[in-house]
Design a protein around this motif. Sequence first.
Motif, PDB file in Angstrom:
ATOM      1  N   THR A 144      26.659  14.308  24.713  1.00  0.00           N
ATOM      2  CA  THR A 144      25.425  15.021  24.369  1.00  0.00           C
ATOM      3  C   THR A 144      25.008  16.048  25.418  1.00  0.00           C
ATOM      4  OG1 THR A 144      24.177  13.181  25.319  1.00  0.00           O
ATOM      5  CG2 THR A 144      24.515  13.185  22.929  1.00  0.00           C
ATOM      6  N   ASP A 145      25.925  16.574  26.160  1.00  0.00           N
ATOM      7  CA  ASP A 145      25.642  17.615  27.153  1.00  0.00           C
ATOM      8  C   ASP A 145      25.292  18.915  26.435  1.00  0.00           C
ATOM      9  OD1 ASP A 145      26.308  19.846  29.112  1.00  0.00           O
ATOM     10  OD2 ASP A 145      26.597  18.072  30.362  1.00  0.00           O
ATOM     11  N   LEU A 146      24.335  19.653  26.983  1.00  0.00           N
ATOM     12  CA  LEU A 146      23.914  20.920  26.367  1.00  0.00           C
ATOM     13  C   LEU A 146      25.012  21.985  26.407  1.00  0.00           C
ATOM     14  CD1 LEU A 146      20.195  21.301  27.435  1.00  0.00           C
ATOM     15  CD2 LEU A 146      21.133  20.737  25.202  1.00  0.00           C
ATOM     16  N   GLY A 147      26.020  21.780  27.219  1.00  0.00           N
ATOM     17  CA  GLY A 147      27.153  22.704  27.233  1.00  0.00           C
ATOM     18  C   GLY A 147      27.887  22.740  25.899  1.00  0.00           C
ATOM     19  N   PHE A 148      27.680  21.709  25.083  1.00  0.00           N
ATOM     20  CA  PHE A 148      28.339  21.629  23.783  1.00  0.00           C
ATOM     21  C   PHE A 148      27.381  21.958  22.632  1.00  0.00           C
ATOM     22  CE2 PHE A 148      30.502  18.301  26.428  1.00  0.00           C
ATOM     23  CZ  PHE A 148      31.613  19.077  26.719  1.00  0.00           C
ATOM     24  N   ALA A 149      26.276  22.600  22.941  1.00  0.00           N
ATOM     25  CA  ALA A 149      25.251  22.882  21.929  1.00  0.00           C
ATOM     26  C   ALA A 149      25.764  23.787  20.804  1.00  0.00           C
ATOM     27  CB  ALA A 149      24.016  23.500  22.580  1.00  0.00           C
ATOM     28  N   ASN A 150      26.675  24.682  21.106  1.00  0.00           N
ATOM     29  CA  ASN A 150      27.208  25.593  20.080  1.00  0.00           C
ATOM     30  C   ASN A 150      28.471  25.032  19.437  1.00  0.00           C
ATOM     31  OD1 ASN A 150      25.153  27.337  20.692  1.00  0.00           O
ATOM     32  ND2 ASN A 150      26.383  28.661  21.988  1.00  0.00           N
ATOM     33  N   HIS A 151      28.494  23.747  19.204  1.00  0.00           N
ATOM     34  CA  HIS A 151      29.680  23.082  18.643  1.00  0.00           C
ATOM     35  C   HIS A 151      30.038  23.621  17.257  1.00  0.00           C
ATOM     36  CE1 HIS A 151      27.398  20.541  15.795  1.00  0.00           C
ATOM     37  NE2 HIS A 151      26.433  20.739  16.676  1.00  0.00           N
TER      38      HIS A 151
END
Length: 191
Positions: A144-151
């Motif tokens: 759930t890291d925000l680095g993966f927000a644009n999944h």
Amino acid sequence: MILLGCLLGNCPISHEWLCRWIWQSKHGNKAADKPDKRIYLHLKHAKRRIKRTNQKDNRVIIPNRVPIEKRPKIVNKRIRPTDIEVDFMMAKNHNGAILVMTNRATLYTRLHKLSNRRSETVIKAIIKTLEQADYPMHTVTFDTDLGFANHNEVAEALNVDTYFTKPYTSQDKGTVENRIGQIRRFFPKKN
């Protein structure tokens, strides 16, 4: 005057305000805070008190996140080389990161050094790396890291389904966590 009012049962100061003042005095660096810096030691529990209220969680929620419970059961069997787990291997003091992508079935691991953990940078790196695979991917599992927000961009570009683990459950993506542990032997965090 305030103390007299408190003794008479009409106290204008709440216990929350008082606790906040004690902790601000403890951590403050002003000259006015110096005499009261150690007053927190007289509290029943000399540790930070958490205010219990019905406040909303201020963490950003990743949009269109699909929980790992909805991931196909075949992924858990590790029989098809098309299911990927992704995570970050952080450098000391979170200065830099390596993106680690591990195939659940074959344990083939791809690394990509990142200049930052912004979602745009991370997603471009994932797409660029996984596009080069010899076979099409089926699933990609993130934490759930925000680095993966644009999944969603990964899902579109690679035609895959994306899933997210529950917060603070590294065992949900144990394959990539295990690989990170192996890689740490060669890239220790203290360097």
